[in-house]
Write a protein that holds these residues in place. Structure first.
Motif, short mmCIF file in Angstrom:
data_model
loop_
_atom_site.label_atom_id
_atom_site.label_comp_id
_atom_site.label_asym_id
_atom_site.label_seq_id
_atom_site.Cartn_x
_atom_site.Cartn_y
_atom_site.Cartn_z
N THR A 19 -13.97 3.21 -12.15
CA THR A 19 -13.22 3.20 -10.89
C THR A 19 -12.80 1.77 -10.59
OG1 THR A 19 -14.44 5.10 -10.06
CG2 THR A 19 -13.24 3.79 -8.45
N ALA A 20 -11.49 1.50 -10.70
CA ALA A 20 -10.96 0.15 -10.51
C ALA A 20 -10.76 -0.20 -9.05
CB ALA A 20 -9.64 0.00 -11.27
N VAL A 21 -10.39 0.81 -8.25
CA VAL A 21 -10.22 0.64 -6.80
C VAL A 21 -10.94 1.80 -6.14
CG1 VAL A 21 -8.56 0.68 -4.89
CG2 VAL A 21 -8.01 -0.57 -6.99
N THR A 46 -4.60 -3.79 -9.80
CA THR A 46 -4.56 -2.32 -9.75
C THR A 46 -4.13 -1.85 -8.36
OG1 THR A 46 -6.31 -2.13 -11.41
CG2 THR A 46 -5.90 -0.20 -10.04
N PHE A 47 -4.60 -2.53 -7.34
CA PHE A 47 -4.22 -2.17 -5.97
C PHE A 47 -2.72 -2.36 -5.79
CE2 PHE A 47 -3.65 -2.96 -1.44
CZ PHE A 47 -4.34 -1.89 -0.88
N PHE A 48 -2.16 -3.48 -6.25
CA PHE A 48 -0.71 -3.70 -6.19
C PHE A 48 0.02 -2.61 -6.98
CE2 PHE A 48 0.97 -8.14 -4.98
CZ PHE A 48 0.30 -8.09 -3.77
N ASN A 49 -0.52 -2.25 -8.13
CA ASN A 49 0.11 -1.21 -8.95
C ASN A 49 0.10 0.15 -8.26
OD1 ASN A 49 0.74 -2.96 -11.04
ND2 ASN A 49 -1.09 -2.47 -12.23
N LEU A 50 -0.90 0.40 -7.45
CA LEU A 50 -0.92 1.63 -6.67
C LEU A 50 0.15 1.61 -5.58
CD1 LEU A 50 -4.79 2.11 -6.28
CD2 LEU A 50 -3.24 3.56 -7.61
N THR A 52 2.98 0.07 -5.65
CA THR A 52 4.33 0.13 -6.22
C THR A 52 4.50 1.28 -7.21
OG1 THR A 52 3.66 -1.54 -7.85
CG2 THR A 52 4.80 -2.31 -5.87
N LYS A 53 3.49 2.12 -7.32
CA LYS A 53 3.54 3.35 -8.11
C LYS A 53 3.60 3.12 -9.61
CE LYS A 53 2.88 5.16 -4.34
NZ LYS A 53 3.51 6.31 -3.74
N VAL A 54 3.12 1.97 -10.05
CA VAL A 54 2.86 1.83 -11.48
C VAL A 54 1.75 2.80 -11.86
CG1 VAL A 54 2.06 0.24 -13.29
CG2 VAL A 54 3.60 -0.58 -11.48
N HIS A 55 0.76 2.95 -10.97
CA HIS A 55 -0.30 3.95 -11.12
C HIS A 55 -0.25 4.92 -9.94
CE1 HIS A 55 -1.83 1.45 -14.24
NE2 HIS A 55 -2.43 0.57 -13.47
N ARG A 56 -0.66 6.13 -10.19
CA ARG A 56 -0.84 7.11 -9.13
C ARG A 56 -2.29 7.07 -8.65
NH1 ARG A 56 3.83 9.25 -6.98
NH2 ARG A 56 5.39 9.44 -8.64
N PRO A 57 -2.52 7.10 -7.36
CA PRO A 57 -3.91 7.08 -6.88
C PRO A 57 -4.66 8.34 -7.26
CG PRO A 57 -2.38 7.36 -5.05
CD PRO A 57 -1.55 7.09 -6.25
N THR A 58 -5.94 8.19 -7.52
CA THR A 58 -6.80 9.35 -7.77
C THR A 58 -7.05 10.09 -6.47
OG1 THR A 58 -7.87 8.13 -9.58
CG2 THR A 58 -9.04 10.05 -8.71
N SER A 59 -7.19 9.33 -5.39
CA SER A 59 -7.35 9.93 -4.06
C SER A 59 -6.98 8.88 -3.02
CB SER A 59 -8.79 10.42 -3.84
OG SER A 59 -9.71 9.35 -3.94
N GLY A 60 -6.83 9.35 -1.78
CA GLY A 60 -6.48 8.45 -0.70
C GLY A 60 -5.00 8.51 -0.35
N ARG A 61 -4.63 7.73 0.68
CA ARG A 61 -3.26 7.74 1.18
C ARG A 61 -2.71 6.32 1.31
NH1 ARG A 61 -1.08 10.47 6.15
NH2 ARG A 61 -2.53 9.11 7.27
N ILE A 62 -1.37 6.22 1.20
CA ILE A 62 -0.65 4.99 1.48
C ILE A 62 0.39 5.31 2.53
CG2 ILE A 62 0.75 3.12 0.55
CD1 ILE A 62 -0.28 3.93 -2.26
N GLN A 221 -14.21 -6.87 -4.28
CA GLN A 221 -15.19 -7.09 -5.32
C GLN A 221 -15.49 -5.74 -5.97
OE1 GLN A 221 -19.19 -8.16 -4.20
NE2 GLN A 221 -19.49 -9.38 -6.04
N ARG A 222 -15.32 -5.69 -7.28
CA ARG A 222 -15.54 -4.45 -8.04
C ARG A 222 -14.80 -3.26 -7.43
NH1 ARG A 222 -20.86 -6.62 -7.76
NH2 ARG A 222 -21.46 -7.67 -9.70
N GLY A 223 -13.59 -3.54 -6.97
CA GLY A 223 -12.73 -2.48 -6.47
C GLY A 223 -12.96 -2.07 -5.04
N GLU A 224 -13.92 -2.69 -4.35
CA GLU A 224 -14.23 -2.33 -2.98
C GLU A 224 -14.02 -3.52 -2.06
OE1 GLU A 224 -17.72 0.60 -2.57
OE2 GLU A 224 -18.30 -0.64 -4.28
N ILE A 225 -13.77 -3.24 -0.78
CA ILE A 225 -13.61 -4.31 0.19
C ILE A 225 -14.98 -4.92 0.50
CG2 ILE A 225 -13.04 -4.86 2.57
CD1 ILE A 225 -10.76 -2.90 2.42
#
Length: 250
Positions: A19-21, A46-50, A52-62, A221-225
């Motif tokens: 889990t990257a984010v 990875t967060f930036f890529n989410l 801008t839709k380089v990646h699709r989120p596994t879960s959550g909302r933008i 840090q490790r994908g978490e705030i």
């Protein structure tokens, strides 16, 4: 949410078993400069890529300006005015500085896909291109080839071409990476100037830049705030000192 341009709720991205984010809740205030910091591997890119839709989120909302954009495409995100600059300078090296900006401006002519047209068709954009170059401090280099610019000025040109799209929200990925001190100072002044009337979210490792120009900071840090707040609040956080700023455990 009326005070915030961008909000993420539980944003998560998993790659197989990694889990990257993880469940990132972020609020970026409208017309603020907001920094996203953290050690290498923290999940910033990875967060930036989410976003801008380089990646699709596994879960959550933008949510952007009140609209749920989680399922939208990269093109739809760009049409909304969320524009990203990358770590690596992306300009046309054999074209002049002015022509780089004119090409970025040409979408206003409706000719951005007419590659067979003469560069003379872009002459109507000369005044606007030169005004933009003056605004970022590159007017004296208008006729120079982009390849001949210093690294710092190439990054400035990239920001200029991004600004040609007049984005209400700008995502800056390591804007001062690899720069000399003079270039860093120039980019800091530029970011302050272009932030007027638009929202900026930036990934940045240079803590002096973050301290000088950012209104709010989120530490990953490790994908978490790990922490959020002003520079004074974040830099005083014992967990942040231990994880990122080089301090000891409190």
């Amino acid at each position: 949410m009326s005070d915030y341009a961008l909000v993420t709720e539980g944003l998560t991205k998993a790659f197989g078993g990694f889990t990257a984010v993880r469940a990132v809740d972020l609020k970026v205030r409208r017309h603020a400069i907001h920094a996203l910091i953290g050690p290498n591997g923290a999940g910033k890119t990875t967060f930036f890529n989410l976003l801008t839709k380089v990646h699709r989120p596994t879960s959550g909302r933008i949510v952007y300006e009140g609209a749920d954009i989680t399922a939208e495409t990269s093109a739809a995100i760009a049409r909304r005015g969320i524009v990203r600059s990358f770590q690596i300078s992306a300009t046309f090296p054999k074209m002049s500085v002015r022509d780089n900006v004119r090409v970025a401006l040409q979408r206003r002519l409706g000719t951005q896909y007419s590659f067979w047209r003469s560069m003379r068709s872009l002459a109507v954009l000369d005044r606007e291109a030169m005004a933009l170059l003056a605004d970022v401090g590159l007017a004296d280099y208008a006729e120079a080839n982009a390849a001949d610019l210093s690294y710092g000025r190439k990054r400035t040109l990239e920001i200029a071409t991004t600004l040609a799209l007049d984005p209400p929200m700008l995502l800056l990925d390591e804007p001062t990476q690899g720069m000399a001190i003079d270039d860093v100072d120039r980019i800091k002044r530029l970011i302050r100037r272009i932030a007027k009337g638009r929202t900026i979210l930036m990934v940045e490792h240079n803590m002096s830049v973050v301290a000088d120009i950012c209104d709010a900071i989120t530490v990953l840090q490790r994908g978490e705030i790990l922490a959020q707040g002003s520079y004074a609040e974040v830099s005083a956080d014992p967990a942040v000192k231990a994880a990122y700023l080089g301090g000891g455990h409190a």
